[in-house]
Design a protein around this motif. Structure first.
Motif, PDB file in Angstrom:
ATOM      1  N   THR A 682       9.944  -8.945  -2.388  1.00 34.99           N
ATOM      2  CA  THR A 682       9.365  -8.385  -1.163  1.00 34.99           C
ATOM      3  C   THR A 682       8.633  -7.091  -1.487  1.00 34.99           C
ATOM      4  N   GLU A 684       9.397  -4.284  -0.233  1.00 37.00           N
ATOM      5  CA  GLU A 684      10.424  -3.261  -0.489  1.00 37.00           C
ATOM      6  C   GLU A 684      10.919  -3.341  -1.925  1.00 37.00           C
ATOM      7  N   ASP A 685      11.059  -4.600  -2.454  1.00 38.27           N
ATOM      8  CA  ASP A 685      11.458  -4.750  -3.865  1.00 38.27           C
ATOM      9  C   ASP A 685      10.406  -4.135  -4.771  1.00 38.27           C
ATOM     10  N   SER A 688      10.603  -0.373  -4.566  1.00 37.26           N
ATOM     11  CA  SER A 688      11.753   0.133  -5.324  1.00 37.26           C
ATOM     12  C   SER A 688      11.475   0.073  -6.822  1.00 37.26           C
ATOM     13  N   GLU A 751       3.404   1.324   0.202  1.00 36.13           N
ATOM     14  CA  GLU A 751       3.954   1.906   1.433  1.00 36.13           C
ATOM     15  C   GLU A 751       3.047   1.618   2.626  1.00 36.13           C
ATOM     16  N   ILE A 754       3.469  -1.890   3.734  1.00 40.35           N
ATOM     17  CA  ILE A 754       4.680  -2.060   4.543  1.00 40.35           C
ATOM     18  C   ILE A 754       4.412  -1.600   5.972  1.00 40.35           C
ATOM     19  N   GLN A 764       6.690 -11.719   5.363  1.00 41.48           N
ATOM     20  CA  GLN A 764       6.633 -11.519   3.920  1.00 41.48           C
ATOM     21  C   GLN A 764       5.849 -12.631   3.248  1.00 41.48           C
TER      22      GLN A 764
END
Length: 933
Positions: A682, A684-685, A688, A751, A754, A764
C-alpha cells in the motif's frame, strides 16, 4: 382572497403570506393509518375536551389573526363555513372557491363542503366527518376536523431521519432535550406534565430566555407557566393550554400536546437552518484561514531564502586576489565554513520549501480552491533559478582560491630568490667600480703592470661568470611582473639599479683594459705560477659560490616524483665533489709551489697574489662551507620527501573513502528511482519503506563527515590534485545534497498521493492501477509523461483520441476503473486534448506528473463544497436577503471567523442595499477563485 365575513364583518384583507405546509404534499392517508381511530367516546371526557378546545382554538387563532380575525367558540364559529375556508386559505396560501353569501342552512353546508373538499384534495381521508355535523355544531366532529387540519398542515411535513410525522416530531424533541437533567421525552402526554421539557426546548434554542438551573421538578405549575409565558412573549407562540389542566389530568391529551409542541418546532426551524448554514460557512472559512497561514509561511520562507542567496552571490563572485598567502588562506577558510556550516541548512530550507508548496497545492486542490500563486519573484521556479545562479557563482570559486594561493606561493618563492641573488650580486659588485677607476698603473713597475694586466684578466673572467646571475635576476624580475607581484615596483627599481651598475662595470672594465694594454710593453712577465693559480682559482671560486647558492636555493614541490628528482640531482652533485676536491688540492699546490720557488730563490714577495684576490684561505673557507651545506641540503630534501610521502598518504586515504562514498550515493540514487516506480504494498507501506530508507541515508552521514575531515587535512597540506580518484569533495557534496533532496521529494510525493487518495475516495487497487498505467508509458523513469506519452496512456484507458476518425481502445485490469474513466465523457481530439493538457500542465512545461495524472482521473468523482453551496448558506444567515450585515455575521459565526468575513467582504451595491450591507456573493465566489475579492 375572498371576503368570508360579508354578512358579519365590515373589513377587507389581502392575501396572506402563507404558513405551514402550503401546497399539496404527500398522502395524509399514510399518516392517518398510523393513528388511532378517532375515539368519539374519549372526546366526551371533560378534561381532554377542555384541553383540545383551548389548544385547537389558540392554534386556529394564531393563523386567523394574520387575516385580522379570530374565533371564540370552536364548534359555533365554524358552522357557516366562512372562517373555516378562511383558515384553510391562510395556512395553505391557496385560494378556495368563492363562498356562498346566503345564511340558509344549504349555503352553510355548501361552504363547509368546499372546505372539506379542499382538505380531501390534499390527500386527507375524512373519516365519518360530514358537512351537516359541522353545521349542526357537533363538537366532537368539529374537533376531529380541526385535528385533521393540524395533522396535515402543521405536523405532516415534520420528518427526522425519514421517520413519520409523529415519530419525527418526537425524535426532534428527544434530541433537543437530551442534555437536560430530569427530562426524558418518551411520548406526547405524561412526559410533558412537569413542564421541564417545554423549558428545555426553549433554553436549547434561546438560552437567554430561561434560567433552567433554577427550575424544580416538584413545581410543575410554575415550570409550565414559565414556559408558556416566555413562548407567548418572545416566540410569538400563543398560550394553548393551562398549566393546572395539564397537572391535574392523569394523562394529558396527546393531540393537544402535539399541536402545542409543533408550534415550538416551527418557531425554531429557522434557527436550525441558520445553524447548519453557519457550520458550513465556518468549515469553509477555517480551510481558507489555514491555507492563508500556509501561504504566508511560504512567502516568508521564500523571501528569507532569496535574500540569503542575494547576499551570498556577490561574495562568491568577488574574485579580487589578495596580496598575501595568509589573506587568501583566510578567504579559503571562509569558503570552507560556507560549505560546511552555512549552505547545508539552506539546502534543507529549499527542499522543505518545495515540499510545503506541493503540500499546500494538494490541500487547495482537495478543498476545491484555486491554486496558490506566490507573489512575483517568489515562485518555486524563481527560487530554483536563484539557486542555480548561486551554484553557478560558487562553481570554480574554490579552484580559483587554490590557484591564487599557488600563484602567491610561487611569487613569494620568486621574490625571495630575487632578493637572494640580488644580495649576492650586490655584495660582489661592492667596491668594483672604485677598483676599476683606480689609476695605479701610472706609477707601477713593469712587473706590477704585468700583474695588473693579469689581475684584470682574472676580473674579466669573474665578470663573465657573473653575467649569468645578472640575467637570472632580470628574468626573475620579469616573471614577477608577469605574475602581477604586489611589490613589483621595488623589484623593478632594484633590478634596474643592478643592470645600470652592470653596464657601468662593463664600460669601466673596457676602459681599464685599454689603459693596461697601452702600457703592456713596459711590463715584465709575471710569475706564471701566480697567473695559473689565479686562472684556476677564480673559476673554482665561482663554482664554489654557485654550489653554495644551489645548496641554499629554496625549492617547492607538490609530488613525491618532484622531490625524488631533486634528491637525484643532489646525489649527482655529491658525486662531483671528489673531483672538485682534487682540483682544490691542485690549486693549493700551485700556490705552495710559488711560495717554495720564492723562498728557494730568496725572492721577497710583496704580499698576496697580484693576479687574484682569491687566497688559499678563501678557497679553504668556501670549501668548508660547501662541505657543511651538503648535509643540510640532505636533511632538507629528506624532510620534504617525508612531507610528500605524508601528502601521498592523505591522497590515498581520501581516495579510498571517496571511492566508497561516491558509488554508494550513486547506488542510492538509482535505488530511490526504482522505488518511486515500483508498487510494492500500500501507499502507507511505501511511505514507511521510504522513511526507513531515509533514516538509513541519514545514518550514513558520519561517512561524509569523515570524508570532510580528510578533505580538510588535504587542503591544509595544500594538496591540489589527486590521481587516485575521480571524485572531488565538491562532487560528493553535490551528490549528497541531491540524494537528501530526492528522498525527501519522493516521500512528499507519496504523502500527497495518500492525501489525494483519501480525499478523492480512490481505492488502493485503483491507485496501483493508476501507477501501473503511468509507469508503463514513463519509459525513461523520469517521473513525468510527455504529451504523446500522456495521450497514449489515455488511449490505453479507452478514450476516443481521433474524434470518430479513428478509434483506438485498450483495456485495463479493472472494469470498474475503465467504466469510471469512460463515464467522464472526455473526447481527446486535438482541441479537447489541448484543454486537458492545460489542466494537467498549467505551467506549459510539456510534462505531466503522476500527481497531476491522479487529480485528472479522480476529479469527476470528488464531492466537495462549492461556491453555490456557500452562497446558499450565507443567504440562510441573511434571512433570504441578497446582502448580510456585520451584526448578523457576529451573531451567527464564531468571533474570529465573523471578523474574517467582515474584513474581506465588499460593500453591497444592489438596489435594495442598506447602510452597512455586505456582499456575501462576491466573497463566496472569490473563495473558489471565480472572481477577484
Amino acid at each position: 382572497m375572498v371576503d368570508y365575513h360579508a354578512a358579519n364583518q365590515s373589513y377587507q384583507y389581502g392575501p396572506s403570506s402563507g404558513s405551514n405546509g402550503a401546497g399539496g404534499g404527500g398522502s395524509m392517508g399514510d399518516y392517518m393509518a398510523q393513528e388511532d381511530d378517532w375515539d368519539r367516546d374519549l372526546l366526551l371526557d371533560p378534561a381532554w375536551e377542555k384541553q383540545q378546545r383551548k389548544t385547537f382554538t389558540a392554534w386556529c387563532n394564531s393563523h386567523l389573526r394574520k387575516a385580522g380575525t379570530q374565533i371564540e367558540n370552536i364548534d359555533e364559529d365554524f358552522r357557516d363555513g366562512l372562517k373555516l375556508m378562511l383558515l384553510l386559505e391562510v395556512i395553505s396560501g391557496e385560494r378556495l372557491p368563492k363562498p356562498e353569501r346566503g345564511k340558509m342552512r344549504v349555503h352553510k353546508i355548501n361552504n363547509v363542503n368546499k372546505a372539506l373538499d379542499f382538505i380531501a384534495s390534499k390527500g386527507v381521508k375524512l373519516v365519518s366527518i360530514g358537512a351537516e355535523e359541522i353545521v349542526d355544531g357537533n363538537a366532537k366532529m368539529t374537533l376531529g376536523m380541526i385535528w385533521t387540519i393540524i395533522l396535515r398542515f402543521a405536523i405532516q411535513d415534520i420528518s427526522v431521519e425519514e421517520t413519520s410525522a409523529k415519530e419525527g416530531l418526537l425524535l426532534w424533541c428527544q434530541r433537543k432535550t437530551a442534555p437536560y437533567k430530569n427530562v426524558n421525552v418518551q411520548n406526547f402526554h405524561i412526559s410533558w406534565k412537569d413542564g421541564l421539557a417545554f423549558n428545555a426546548l426553549i433554553h436549547r434554542h434561546r438560552p437567554e430566555l430561561i434560567e433552567y438551573d433554577k427550575l424544580r421538578k416538584d413545581d410543575p405549575v410554575t415550570n409550565l407557566n414559565n414556559a408558556f409565558e416566555v413562548a407567548e412573549k418572545y416566540l410569538d407562540i400563543p398560550k394553548m393550554l393551562d398549566a393546572e389542566d395539564i397537572v391535574n389530568t392523569a394523562r394529558p391529551d396527546e393531540k393537544a400536546i402535539m399541536t402545542y409542541v409543533s408550534s415550538f418546532y416551527h418557531a425554531f426551524s429557522g434557527a436550525q437552518k441558520a445553524e447548519t448554514a453557519a457550520n458550513r460557512i465556518c468549515k469553509v472559512l477555517a480551510v481558507n484561514q489555514e491555507n492563508e497561514h500556509l501561504m504566508e509561511d511560504y512567502e516568508r520562507l521564500a523571501s528569507d531564502l532569496l535574500e540569503w542567496i542575494r547576499r551570498t552571490i556577490p561574495w562568491l563572485e568577488d574574485r579580487v586576489p589578495q596580496k598575501t598567502i595568509q589573506e587568501m588562506q583566510q578567504k579559503l577558510e571562509d569558503f570552507r565554513d560556507y560549505r560546511r556550516v552555512h549552505k547545508p541548512p539552506k539546502v534543507q530550507e529549499k527542499c522543505q520549501l518545495e515540499i510545503n508548496f506541493n503540500t499546500l497545492q494538494t490541500k487547495l486542490r482537495l478543498s476545491n480552491r484555486p491554486a496558490f500563486m506566490p507573489s512575483e519573484g517568489r515562485m518555486v521556479s524563481d527560487i530554483n533559478n536563484a539557486w542555480g545562479c548561486l551554484e553557478q557563482a560558487e562553481k570554480g570559486y574554490e579552484e580559483w582560491l587554490l590557484n591564487e594561493i599557488r600563484r602567491l606561493e610561487r611569487l613569494d618563492h620568486l621574490a625571495e630568490k630575487f632578493r637572494q641573488k640580488a644580495s649576492i650580486h650586490e655584495a660582489w659588485t661592492d667596491g668594483k667600480e672604485a677598483m676599476l677607476k683606480h689609476r695605479d698603473y701610472e706609477t707601477a713597475t713593469l712587473s706590477d703592470i704585468k700583474a695588473l694586466i693579469r689581475k684584470h684578466e682574472a676580473f674579466e673572467s669573474d665578470l663573465a661568470a657573473h653575467q649569468d646571475r645578472v640575467e637570472q635576476i632580470a628574468a626573475i624580475a620579469q616573471e614577477l611582473n608577469e605574475l602581477d607581484y604586489y611589490d613589483s615596483h621595488d623589484v623593478n627599481t632594484r633590478c634596474q639599479k643592478i643592470c645600470d651598475q652592470w653596464d657601468a662595470l662593463g664600460s669601466l672594465t673596457h676602459s681599464r683594459r685599454e689603459a693596461l694594454e697601452k702600457t703592456e710593453k713596459q711590463l715584465e712577465t709575471i710569475d706564471q705560477l701566480h697567473l695559473e693559480y689565479a686562472k684556476r682559482a677564480a673559476p673554482f671560486n665561482n663554482w664554489m659560490e654557485s654550489a653554495m647558492e644551489d645548496l641554499q636555493d629554496m625549492f617547492i614541490v607538490h609530488t613525491t616524483e618532484e622531490i625524488e628528482g631533486l634528491i637525484s640531482a643532489h646525489d649527482q652533485f655529491k658525486s662531483t665533489l671528489p673531483d672538485a676536491d682534487r682540483e682544490r688540492e691542485a690549486i693549493l699546490a700551485i700556490h705552495k709551489e710559488a711560495q717554495r720557488i720564492a723562498e728557494s730563490n730568496h725572492i721577497k714577495l710583496s704580499g698576496s697574489n697580484p693576479y687574484t684576490t682569491v687566497t688559499p684561505q678563501i678557497i679553504n673557507s668556501k670549501w668548508e662551507k660547501v662541505q657543511q651545506l651538503v648535509p643540510k641540503r640532505d636533511h632538507a630534501l629528506l624532510e620534504e620527501q617525508s612531507k610528500q610521502q605524508s601528502n601521498e598518504h592523505l591522497r590515498r586515504q581520501f581516495a579510498s573513502q571517496a571511492n566508497i562514498v561516491g558509488p554508494w550515493i550513486q547506488t542510492k540514487m538509482e535505488e530511490i528511482g526504482r522505488i518511486s516506480i515500483e508498487m510494492n504494498g500500500t501507499l502507507e507501506d511505501q511511505l514507511s519503506h521510504l522513511k526507513q530508507y531515509e533514516r538509513s541515508i541519514v545514518d550514513y552521514k558520519p561517512n561524509l563527515d569523515l570524508l570532510e575531515q580528510q578533505h580538510q587535512l588535504i587542503q591544509e597540506a595544500l594538496i591540489f590534485d589527486n590521481k587516485h580518484t575521480n571524485y572531488t569533495m565538491e562532487h560528493i557534496r553535490v551528490g549528497w545534497e541531491q540524494l537528501l533532496t530526492t528522498i525527501a521529494r519522493t516521500i512528499n510525493e507519496v504523502e500527497n498521493q495518500i492525501l489525494t487518495r483519501d480525499a478523492k475516495g480512490i481505492s488502493q487497487e485503483q491507485m496501483q492501477e493508476f501507477r501501473a498505467s503511468f509507469n508503463h508509458f514513463d519509459k525513461d523513469h523520469g517521473g513525468a509523461l510527455g504529451p504523446e506519452e500522456f495521450k497514449a496512456c489515455l488511449i490505453s484507458l479507452g478514450y476516443d483520441v481521433e474524434n470518430d476518425r479513428q478509434k483506438q481502445t485498450g483495456s485495463m485490469d479493472s472494469d470498474d476503473f475503465r467504466a469510471l474513466l469512460i463515464s467522464t465523457g472526455y473526447s481527446l481530439g486535438d482541441a479537447e486534448f489541448n484543454r486537458i493538457m492545460s489542466v494537467v500542465d498549467p505551467n506549459h512545461s510539456g510534462l505531466v506528473t503522476f500527481q497531476a495524472f491522479i487529480d485528472f482521473m479522480s476529479r469527476e468523482t470528488t464531492d466537495t463544497d462549492t461556491a453555490d453551496q456557500v452562497i446558499a448558506s450565507f443567504k440562510v444567515l441573511a434571512g433570504d436577503k441578497n446582502f448580510i450585515t456585520a451584526e448578523e455575521l457576529r451573531r451567527e459565526l464564531p468571533p474570529d471567523q465573523a471578523e474574517y468575513c467582515i474584513a474581506r467582504m465588499a460593500p453591497y451595491q444592489g438596489p435594495d442595499a442598506v447602510p452597512g450591507a455586505l456582499d456575501y456573493k462576491s466573497f463566496s465566489t472569490a473563495l473558489y477563485g471565480e472572481s477577484d475579492l
